[in-house]
Design an enzyme around this catalytic site. Structure first.
Site, PDB file in Angstrom:
ATOM      1  CD  GLU A   1      -2.611   1.404   2.530  1.00 53.65           C
ATOM      2  OE1 GLU A   1      -3.379   2.371   2.626  1.00 53.65           O
ATOM      3  OE2 GLU A   1      -2.447   0.581   3.447  1.00 53.65           O
TER       4      GLU A   1
ATOM      5  CD  GLU B   1       2.493   8.060   4.854  1.00 53.03           C
ATOM      6  OE1 GLU B   1       3.034   9.140   4.537  1.00 53.03           O
ATOM      7  OE2 GLU B   1       1.433   7.639   4.343  1.00 53.03           O
TER       8      GLU B   1
ATOM      9  CG  ASP C   1      -0.009  15.749  -3.643  1.00 54.37           C
ATOM     10  OD1 ASP C   1      -0.622  16.337  -4.553  1.00 54.37           O
ATOM     11  OD2 ASP C   1       0.647  16.334  -2.764  1.00 54.37           O
TER      12      ASP C   1
ATOM     13  CE  LYS D   1       0.842  25.342  -9.156  1.00 49.23           C
ATOM     14  NZ  LYS D   1       1.886  26.221  -8.568  1.00 49.23           N
TER      15      LYS D   1
ATOM     16  CB  THR E   1      -8.488   5.763   3.019  1.00 48.85           C
ATOM     17  OG1 THR E   1      -9.168   6.848   2.397  1.00 48.85           O
ATOM     18  CG2 THR E   1      -7.989   4.785   1.953  1.00 48.85           C
TER      19      THR E   1
ATOM     20  CE1 TYR F   1      -7.227  13.755   3.838  1.00 49.67           C
ATOM     21  CE2 TYR F   1      -5.605  12.036   3.411  1.00 49.67           C
ATOM     22  CZ  TYR F   1      -5.911  13.318   3.825  1.00 49.67           C
ATOM     23  OH  TYR F   1      -4.913  14.167   4.230  1.00 49.67           O
TER      24      TYR F   1
END
Length: 226
Positions: free
Chosen positions: A44, A69, A118, A122, A190, A192
């Protein structure tokens, strides 16, 4: 959102030492020794606070899950979740996805989870996206034949871009949806994801399965120029 620094981070990390792999490169090619009976080895990428990590490990006790992580202040919460649940089939490493090939041998990984990474919105940041071709080529180095990437995101633009990018690097897509929970919660969420679901935000998901692929020569030339 910047992760708030945790109080007593070091002693909290030390209290979860049994779940932390401090030298992952030393286990390259030998990860199954941690759990010889495991039917699969999964990664993960970016486990955050570990709700998905702990939930998945608990739901599939015959799978060895390695959570990656880069933010210790988030990872310590995930490790505490695993410890408090008594999970023996999950380990954590503090590492960057770009270095996976130095930590895992060819064909050693059966599945990779990428959850709510993330989006780097841009255009000049696209190489930092975990679904960019450069990362996909790294994943190919460690995935077994027919290995999979399970990708979820709340970012519609990132998802649209990713479903165009991923097949160009030797993966076939399936289970593609832009509203995973339209008919109710699906699978382990998750932190989020649970928040977004509660707010009524759609969740995008797809599965990418690795197939035979030869990198085109022009891609090599383009990378060299960049």
């Amino acid at each position: 959102m910047r992760m708030r620094k945790k109080k007593n981070l070091i002693p909290r990390m030390e209290a979860c030492a049994d779940w932390l792999i401090t030298d992952p490169a030393a286990l390259r090619g030998h990860w199954r020794q941690l759990m010889p009976e495991a039917k699969e080895l999964r990664l993960e990428l970016g486990c955050g606070k570990g709700r998905f990590t702990a939930g998945t490990a608990a739901a599939e006790p015959d799978v060895l899950l390695i959570a990656v992580e880069k933010v210790p202040d988030a990872m310590v919460v995930a490790m505490e979740r695993a410890r408090d649940a008594g999970l023996k089939n999950v380990r954590f490493i503090d590492a960057d996805a770009a270095g996976l090939a130095e930590m895992f041998a060819p064909g050693e990984v059966d599945r990779i989870y990428i959850n709510f990474c993330d989006p780097w919105p841009k255009s000049n940041q696209k190489k930092r996206r975990l679904t960019h071709g450069n990362f996909l080529k790294v994943y190919r180095k460690v995935l077994t034949d027919g290995g999979q990437i399970h990708f979820k995101t709340d970012n519609d633009k990132l998802f649209a871009w990713s479903v165009e990018e991923i097949p160009q690097f030797g993966f076939t897509l399936s289970e593609v949806t832009t509203d995973l929970h339209a008919d109710g919660p699906v699978g382990v969420m998750t932190d989020y994801e649970a928040k977004f679901y509660g707010e009524g935000k759609n969740i995008n998901r797809c599965v990418a399965t690795m197939v035979d692929w030869t990198e085109p020569a022009e891609d090599n030339a383009e990378d060299a120029e960049e």
